[in-house]
Structure formats: structure tokens, C-alpha cells
Design an enzyme around this catalytic site. Structure first.
Site, PDB file in Angstrom:
ATOM      1  N   ASP A  99      -7.027  -1.296  -4.654  1.00 36.23           N
ATOM      2  CA  ASP A  99      -8.121  -0.884  -3.769  1.00 36.23           C
ATOM      3  C   ASP A  99      -8.954   0.217  -4.412  1.00 36.23           C
ATOM      4  O   ASP A  99     -10.184   0.235  -4.311  1.00 36.23           O
ATOM      5  CB  ASP A  99      -7.557  -0.376  -2.435  1.00 36.23           C
ATOM      6  CG  ASP A  99      -6.764  -1.428  -1.685  1.00 36.23           C
ATOM      7  OD1 ASP A  99      -7.100  -2.621  -1.808  1.00 36.23           O
ATOM      8  OD2 ASP A  99      -5.814  -1.063  -0.988  1.00 36.23           O
ATOM      9  N   ASP A 154       0.852  -1.195   0.000  1.00 29.11           N
ATOM     10  CA  ASP A 154       0.000   0.000   0.000  1.00 29.11           C
ATOM     11  C   ASP A 154       0.882   1.237   0.000  1.00 29.11           C
ATOM     12  O   ASP A 154       1.996   1.221   0.555  1.00 29.11           O
ATOM     13  CB  ASP A 154      -0.909   0.026   1.227  1.00 29.11           C
ATOM     14  CG  ASP A 154      -1.914  -1.118   1.229  1.00 29.11           C
ATOM     15  OD1 ASP A 154      -2.424  -1.451   0.143  1.00 29.11           O
ATOM     16  OD2 ASP A 154      -2.193  -1.667   2.307  1.00 29.11           O
TER      17      ASP A 154
END
Length: 205
Positions: free
Chosen positions: A178, A144
């Protein structure tokens, strides 16, 4: 452009962009290193060892179950996308499902393969195709990096449970995959009558 071509290109381009960004961050940032683009936008490298938003899920066995569940979900999404291509729907619905599929596949690639192709990122930059990988097959960590701390401050005391505490909005760190899933869900919400029709109208390809 045919609906099938649109779906395939959307999935392929989205996955490639997701993986290029993740591999770049993994091979240029140490864990928790960040670059401040703006006060409200930072590139902050972290790794997700469980579910969304960093939630843990039952250790290695839970991680394996979660990865296998995601693979099964991808199969279901592929079937959904294939059947939707042959229905009379706005192309935005095709793009939405394709983005959700790309997002799911993007994070599965991390979970399945990153543990065996990268070494760890603790206090150093990871090496791609390392001789000393940090994990095993199906036990990789999801990379991330996008962090949008739009507002930071102390919440008013009258707010239940969190009043008087320091709060950051938006505090979660996420990746392109995401974002694809979120955009796809929003598009499906906008075109929900076409995405989930009561009558199935099919078209000939």
C-alpha cells in the site's frame, strides 16, 4: 544504470521486501496482536478481506472479481511502465510506476496464494505451507501491519457529522505494498507533466 534495469530492480526489491515483512508478521503474530514501537507507531497485525481500508466487496464472488480485476490492472501497468521506459522522462517517473506495479503485485500475491499456503491466525500464529489452509486459491486475505495513530481525541462539537466523537488520525492499517502505491502516486503527481506528456518524446535504449 539503464531505465529498464532500474525498473526491474525497483519492482523485484519492493516485492521481496513486501513479502518478507508480510510472511514474518503472519508467522510471528496472532490476529490483532500488536507491538508498540512508539505511541504513534505500532505493528498491528490485521487482515484485509476486501478492498483497501478493509472495505468488503460482495463476498467470495466479489473477492474473485476484485482479484481478477487487479491482475488485469497489473498487465496494464506493465504496458505503461514498458512504454514509459522508452520516453524522455525523469527516472523518478520510472520508479513511481515501478512502485505502483510492485504494490499491486504484492497484494495480489496475498489474495491469490495466502489462502492455500497459510492456516488461520485466530488466537494463534499461522503456519506457512500448512496442511489445513484457511482458504482457497484466489480467496486469500491481504496482510496489513503498519499503524500510525498520530492523534487520538474527541473532535470539537462544531464539526459536522463527527463532532463530539472519538477520532483517531491516522486510523487505517496498511502494508508495504500500500505504501509503494501511495509513494508512486505522489511521485507521479510531482512529475505529472513528464508522466502524462502532451507530446511523446522517445529515446533509444
Amino acid at each position: 544504470m539503464s531505465r529498464k534495469t532500474l525498473a526491474i530492480l525497483t519492482v523485484l526489491i519492493a516485492i521481496i521486501v513486501d513479502q518478507v515483512i508480510k510472511i514474518y508478521v503472519k508467522t510471528h503474530f496472532a490476529l490483532n496482536e500488536e507491538v508498540v514501537v512508539f505511541d504513534w507507531f505500532k505493528i498491528h497485525f490485521t487482515e484485509n478481506n476486501g478492498m483497501a481500508m478493509g472495505i468488503e466487496f460482495g463476498g467470495k464472488a466479489g473477492k474473485l472479481f476484485l482479484t481478477l480485476f487487479r491482475i488485469v490492472a497489473v498487465v496494464a501497468i506493465i504496458y505503461w511502465l514498458k512504454s514509459t521506459i522508452h520516453r524522455v522522462v525523469n527516472k523518478a517517473v520510472i520508479v513511481a510506476i515501478a512502485l505502483i506495479l510492485a504494490g499491486a503485485v504484492g497484494n495480489i500475491i496475498d489474495s491469490v496464494f495466502y489462502g492455500i499456503i497459510f492456516d488461520d491466525s485466530y488466537h494463534k500464529v499461522a503456519t506457512l505451507f500448512s496442511d489445513n489452509p484457511y482458504g482457497t486459491l484466489f480467496h486469500g486475505k491481504v496482510v496489513d501491519m503498519f499503524y500510525f495513530p498520530l492523534w487520538q481525541g474527541v473532535l470539537p462539537d462544531w464539526i459536522p457529522f463527527v463532532g463530539g466523537e472519538m477520532y483517531t488520525f491516522f486510523q487505517y492499517i496498511f502494508n508495504p505494498a500500500d505504501a509503494y502505491i501511495t509513494i508512486g502516486v505522489v511521485l507521479l503527481f510531482i512529475f505529472n507533466k513528464q508522466a502524462f506528456p502532451k507530446e511523446d518524446k522517445k529515446i533509444a535504449e
